[in-house]
Design an enzyme around this catalytic site. Sequence first.
Site, PDB file in Angstrom:
ATOM      1  N   LYS A  77     -32.641 105.803 -37.325  1.00 57.21           N
ATOM      2  CA  LYS A  77     -33.267 106.782 -38.235  1.00 57.21           C
ATOM      3  C   LYS A  77     -33.806 107.948 -37.420  1.00 57.21           C
ATOM      4  O   LYS A  77     -34.830 107.852 -36.763  1.00 57.21           O
ATOM      5  CB  LYS A  77     -34.409 106.158 -39.049  1.00 57.21           C
ATOM      6  CG  LYS A  77     -34.759 107.057 -40.222  1.00 57.21           C
ATOM      7  CD  LYS A  77     -36.177 107.071 -40.665  1.00 57.21           C
ATOM      8  CE  LYS A  77     -37.118 107.908 -39.882  1.00 57.21           C
ATOM      9  NZ  LYS A  77     -36.893 109.381 -39.952  1.00 57.21           N
TER      10      LYS A  77
ATOM     11  N   GLY B  19     -42.016 108.511 -30.501  1.00 54.96           N
ATOM     12  CA  GLY B  19     -42.694 109.473 -31.371  1.00 54.96           C
ATOM     13  C   GLY B  19     -44.157 109.567 -30.990  1.00 54.96           C
ATOM     14  O   GLY B  19     -44.536 109.254 -29.862  1.00 54.96           O
ATOM     15  N   SER B  20     -44.965 109.947 -31.959  1.00 52.64           N
ATOM     16  CA  SER B  20     -46.384 110.160 -31.669  1.00 52.64           C
ATOM     17  C   SER B  20     -47.122 108.830 -31.529  1.00 52.64           C
ATOM     18  O   SER B  20     -46.705 107.805 -32.075  1.00 52.64           O
ATOM     19  CB  SER B  20     -47.004 110.983 -32.797  1.00 52.64           C
ATOM     20  OG  SER B  20     -46.861 110.272 -34.012  1.00 52.64           O
ATOM     21  N   THR B  21     -48.247 108.876 -30.838  1.00 52.32           N
ATOM     22  CA  THR B  21     -49.069 107.679 -30.663  1.00 52.32           C
ATOM     23  C   THR B  21     -49.576 107.191 -32.026  1.00 52.32           C
ATOM     24  O   THR B  21     -49.622 105.982 -32.289  1.00 52.32           O
ATOM     25  CB  THR B  21     -50.236 107.996 -29.705  1.00 52.32           C
ATOM     26  OG1 THR B  21     -49.654 108.328 -28.433  1.00 52.32           O
ATOM     27  CG2 THR B  21     -51.167 106.821 -29.534  1.00 52.32           C
ATOM     28  N   GLU B  22     -49.891 108.136 -32.897  1.00 48.29           N
ATOM     29  CA  GLU B  22     -50.421 107.768 -34.220  1.00 48.29           C
ATOM     30  C   GLU B  22     -49.395 106.926 -35.007  1.00 48.29           C
ATOM     31  O   GLU B  22     -49.708 105.850 -35.516  1.00 48.29           O
ATOM     32  CB  GLU B  22     -50.732 109.072 -34.962  1.00 48.29           C
ATOM     33  CG  GLU B  22     -51.342 108.886 -36.314  1.00 48.29           C
ATOM     34  CD  GLU B  22     -51.207 110.169 -37.145  1.00 48.29           C
ATOM     35  OE1 GLU B  22     -50.855 111.226 -36.583  1.00 48.29           O
ATOM     36  OE2 GLU B  22     -51.444 110.074 -38.366  1.00 48.29           O
ATOM     37  N   ILE B  23     -48.153 107.402 -35.071  1.00 46.84           N
ATOM     38  CA  ILE B  23     -47.133 106.661 -35.830  1.00 46.84           C
ATOM     39  C   ILE B  23     -46.737 105.394 -35.059  1.00 46.84           C
ATOM     40  O   ILE B  23     -46.468 104.347 -35.656  1.00 46.84           O
ATOM     41  CB  ILE B  23     -45.896 107.537 -36.129  1.00 46.84           C
ATOM     42  CG1 ILE B  23     -46.294 108.808 -36.890  1.00 46.84           C
ATOM     43  CG2 ILE B  23     -44.847 106.761 -36.933  1.00 46.84           C
ATOM     44  CD1 ILE B  23     -46.815 108.610 -38.286  1.00 46.84           C
ATOM     45  N   GLY B  24     -46.759 105.466 -33.738  1.00 40.53           N
ATOM     46  CA  GLY B  24     -46.459 104.271 -32.932  1.00 40.53           C
ATOM     47  C   GLY B  24     -47.417 103.135 -33.263  1.00 40.53           C
ATOM     48  O   GLY B  24     -47.009 101.973 -33.405  1.00 40.53           O
TER      49      GLY B  24
ATOM     50  N   GLU C 290     -42.388 104.445 -27.214  1.00 40.95           N
ATOM     51  CA  GLU C 290     -42.489 105.539 -26.245  1.00 40.95           C
ATOM     52  C   GLU C 290     -43.254 106.644 -26.943  1.00 40.95           C
ATOM     53  O   GLU C 290     -42.739 107.264 -27.867  1.00 40.95           O
ATOM     54  CB  GLU C 290     -41.089 106.030 -25.834  1.00 40.95           C
ATOM     55  CG  GLU C 290     -40.208 104.983 -25.198  1.00 40.95           C
ATOM     56  CD  GLU C 290     -40.733 104.479 -23.861  1.00 40.95           C
ATOM     57  OE1 GLU C 290     -41.604 105.135 -23.263  1.00 40.95           O
ATOM     58  OE2 GLU C 290     -40.274 103.410 -23.420  1.00 40.95           O
TER      59      GLU C 290
ATOM     60  N   CYS D  71     -42.687 114.961 -24.129  1.00 39.49           N
ATOM     61  CA  CYS D  71     -43.726 113.949 -23.915  1.00 39.49           C
ATOM     62  C   CYS D  71     -44.180 113.922 -22.463  1.00 39.49           C
ATOM     63  O   CYS D  71     -45.298 113.517 -22.170  1.00 39.49           O
ATOM     64  CB  CYS D  71     -43.210 112.583 -24.342  1.00 39.49           C
ATOM     65  SG  CYS D  71     -41.666 112.173 -23.544  1.00 39.49           S
TER      66      CYS D  71
ATOM     67  N   GLU E 204     -52.849 115.866 -26.665  1.00 38.05           N
ATOM     68  CA  GLU E 204     -51.466 116.309 -26.517  1.00 38.05           C
ATOM     69  C   GLU E 204     -51.239 117.494 -27.455  1.00 38.05           C
ATOM     70  O   GLU E 204     -51.450 117.381 -28.659  1.00 38.05           O
ATOM     71  CB  GLU E 204     -50.492 115.179 -26.887  1.00 38.05           C
ATOM     72  CG  GLU E 204     -49.050 115.589 -26.677  1.00 38.05           C
ATOM     73  CD  GLU E 204     -48.047 114.498 -27.052  1.00 38.05           C
ATOM     74  OE1 GLU E 204     -48.148 113.952 -28.171  1.00 38.05           O
ATOM     75  OE2 GLU E 204     -47.158 114.205 -26.230  1.00 38.05           O
TER      76      GLU E 204
HETATM   77  P1  NAD Z   1     -43.501 111.318 -35.159  1.00 39.57           P
HETATM   78  O1  NAD Z   1     -44.334 110.175 -34.704  1.00 39.57           O
HETATM   79  O2  NAD Z   1     -44.055 112.223 -36.187  1.00 39.57           O
HETATM   80  O3  NAD Z   1     -42.093 110.811 -35.716  1.00 39.57           O
HETATM   81  C1  NAD Z   1     -41.233 109.994 -34.957  1.00 39.57           C
HETATM   82  C2  NAD Z   1     -40.296 109.254 -35.903  1.00 39.57           C
HETATM   83  O4  NAD Z   1     -41.063 108.330 -36.686  1.00 39.57           O
HETATM   84  C3  NAD Z   1     -39.557 110.152 -36.882  1.00 39.57           C
HETATM   85  O5  NAD Z   1     -38.230 109.679 -37.057  1.00 39.57           O
HETATM   86  C4  NAD Z   1     -40.367 109.963 -38.154  1.00 39.57           C
HETATM   87  O6  NAD Z   1     -39.616 110.231 -39.338  1.00 39.57           O
HETATM   88  C5  NAD Z   1     -40.720 108.476 -38.057  1.00 39.57           C
HETATM   89  N1  NAD Z   1     -41.866 108.069 -38.876  1.00 39.57           N
HETATM   90  C6  NAD Z   1     -42.906 108.816 -39.303  1.00 39.57           C
HETATM   91  N2  NAD Z   1     -43.737 108.066 -40.070  1.00 39.57           N
HETATM   92  C7  NAD Z   1     -43.223 106.822 -40.109  1.00 39.57           C
HETATM   93  C8  NAD Z   1     -43.619 105.594 -40.720  1.00 39.57           C
HETATM   94  N3  NAD Z   1     -44.738 105.511 -41.454  1.00 39.57           N
HETATM   95  N4  NAD Z   1     -42.849 104.498 -40.543  1.00 39.57           N
HETATM   96  C9  NAD Z   1     -41.730 104.565 -39.792  1.00 39.57           C
HETATM   97  N5  NAD Z   1     -41.289 105.698 -39.201  1.00 39.57           N
HETATM   98  C10 NAD Z   1     -42.033 106.819 -39.353  1.00 39.57           C
HETATM   99  O7  NAD Z   1     -43.119 112.102 -33.801  1.00 39.57           O
HETATM  100  P2  NAD Z   1     -42.388 113.490 -33.661  1.00 39.57           P
HETATM  101  O8  NAD Z   1     -43.337 114.545 -34.165  1.00 39.57           O
HETATM  102  O9  NAD Z   1     -41.019 113.414 -34.212  1.00 39.57           O
HETATM  103  O10 NAD Z   1     -42.257 113.596 -32.060  1.00 39.57           O
HETATM  104  C11 NAD Z   1     -43.277 114.087 -31.255  1.00 39.57           C
HETATM  105  C12 NAD Z   1     -44.026 112.946 -30.577  1.00 39.57           C
HETATM  106  O11 NAD Z   1     -43.104 112.095 -29.906  1.00 39.57           O
HETATM  107  C13 NAD Z   1     -44.982 113.435 -29.496  1.00 39.57           C
HETATM  108  O12 NAD Z   1     -46.194 112.728 -29.592  1.00 39.57           O
HETATM  109  C14 NAD Z   1     -44.262 113.063 -28.203  1.00 39.57           C
HETATM  110  O13 NAD Z   1     -45.095 112.886 -27.080  1.00 39.57           O
HETATM  111  C15 NAD Z   1     -43.558 111.819 -28.588  1.00 39.57           C
HETATM  112  N6  NAD Z   1     -42.426 111.571 -27.684  1.00 39.57           N
HETATM  113  C16 NAD Z   1     -42.522 110.562 -26.783  1.00 39.57           C
HETATM  114  C17 NAD Z   1     -41.481 110.333 -25.885  1.00 39.57           C
HETATM  115  C18 NAD Z   1     -41.548 109.229 -24.880  1.00 39.57           C
HETATM  116  O14 NAD Z   1     -40.498 108.845 -24.380  1.00 39.57           O
HETATM  117  N7  NAD Z   1     -42.716 108.697 -24.589  1.00 39.57           N
HETATM  118  C19 NAD Z   1     -40.328 111.128 -25.942  1.00 39.57           C
HETATM  119  C20 NAD Z   1     -40.268 112.139 -26.893  1.00 39.57           C
HETATM  120  C21 NAD Z   1     -41.324 112.339 -27.773  1.00 39.57           C
END
Ligand code: NAD
Length: 476
Positions: free
Chosen positions: A174, A227-232, A249, A283, A380
């Site tokens: 996804k 993705g973001s720490t919050e969604i992680g 990540e 990131c 961040e």
């Molecule tokens: P995000 O957390 O907003 O979204 C990431 C993914 O999660 C998207 O596909 C989104 O649709 C999905 N998502 C959102 N809500 C969800 C839920 N409730 N359940 C399941 N999936 C959901 O992140 P973003 O804005 O796309 O990316 C930016 C962030 O990603 C930054 O914080 C960046 O540091 C981080 N990032 C980390 C790395 C790493 O390897 N550590 C690499 C790239 C980006």
Amino acid sequence: MSEFPTQLLINGKWIDGSGDGLDITNPATEQSFAEISAATAGEINQAVEAGQAAFESGWRDMPPGQRSELLHHLARRIRDNVESIAQLETRNVGKPISDARWEADAGAKVFEYYAGAIGHLCGQTIPVARGGFDFTLRQPMGVIAAITPWNFPFLIACWKVAPALAAGNPVVLKPASLTPLTALLLGQLAQEAGLPDGVLQVVPGAGSEAGNALATHPLVRKIGFTGSTEIGAKIMKLAANDIKRVSLELGGKSPNIVFADANWQRAADESPMSVFANTGQDCCARSRMFVEQSIFDDFVNQFVAATEALKIGDPTLDETQVGPMVCASQRELSETFIAEARDANRDIRTGGDRPGDSGFYLNPAVITGVETVDRAWREEIFGPVVCMRPFTDEAEMLREVNDTNFGLSGSVWSSDLNRALRVARQVESGVISINTHSSVHTEAPFGGFKRSGLGRDLGMSAMEACTEVKNIYVGE
Ligand code: NAD
């Protein structure tokens, strides 16, 4: 017919999703140019069930050599299509075309690496105390969900998909709603390479709907999330019910430490791109600079000059180094940090303004005079903003470096290798580079300490993390 896929790829077929279509915009022109089908829980369920069927009906048990060959085919399809992948990525994300080409090529390398790694995924024989014969197998898990962000859509999809497939798992991918195009293209290339139906499926959709349905589906065994720490953190909670495996990540606020004994002129010339590459939407961005006091002023001057020399503009041009940000809201978020710094009388040495009226551009901002309590120093930003502070004492500097919830990446510059290694060991981060900013390698583990993540992408660690270990004991 569109020149790129716009539907969902489920069980080898392109179908329409029942969600509200995703409007795709070119960040350089602010013009919308495509509408992509979006999955809801119904399509996610179909995809996961098809993935499970593909797992049981062959992918799990396919001889490793055959699986390796298919992944090599896919790597070749990617290589043959680097230019179209790169063009699409640039149009969708706004990243400079030279970066997009590099990332598409790096995606092919990731598949080549894991196609080869299949032959190196080994168990152990263990001399257990009571004798007999004890050994371990690394077995595939089942359907793996890959949920990816918008900043490196193609490359991160490859990071997630390749080790999971290589280890014998089907993947439901996804991509982020803003940037689903190259993930769909990856699905198309996988079909062309001959991957069986259901082995790689691609289901764009809203995170709150499609992402949530995927993360909670009982047949999904593992969630690989970037993705973001919050969604992680949310994903980790969603995974808890079924004890799904997770790899996360997440965000970063990485340090860039420059000692006076370093070739600091080189560091000053190279460091702008360690934070402003991908318009700061990285990131690993080295967004906190620690520069030894005795060279601070000279370093800042040279860094600012190097920043002002960056070629910012149309991402389709070969010479462009910094393109627009991905969307209006992402740029506004960066601007709030810059405005706050300005209100607090911090020194904006360059940038922070918009270079023109069209496209989500933002001139890279260099801020000095920041305090460690400032939001721009602590959070961040995910935009082209760097904050710099001088230091005099190594131990005190390290305390400041580690005074953060993040721990992803970083750099140390010194010509005293003992010092550089001592500092590198003490920085709380998953990866760190010395006298360079290069810290991500296909063959080496990549991931974060603390709230920057859990588990590792890349290298053998990522593939092993897509397996379960089974211990078998044969009695005498
Ligand atoms: P995000 O957390 O907003 O979204 C990431 C993914 O999660 C998207 O596909 C989104 O649709 C999905 N998502 C959102 N809500 C969800 C839920 N409730 N359940 C399941 N999936 C959901 O992140 P973003 O804005 O796309 O990316 C930016 C962030 O990603 C930054 O914080 C960046 O540091 C981080 N990032 C980390 C790395 C790493 O390897 N550590 C690499 C790239 C980006």
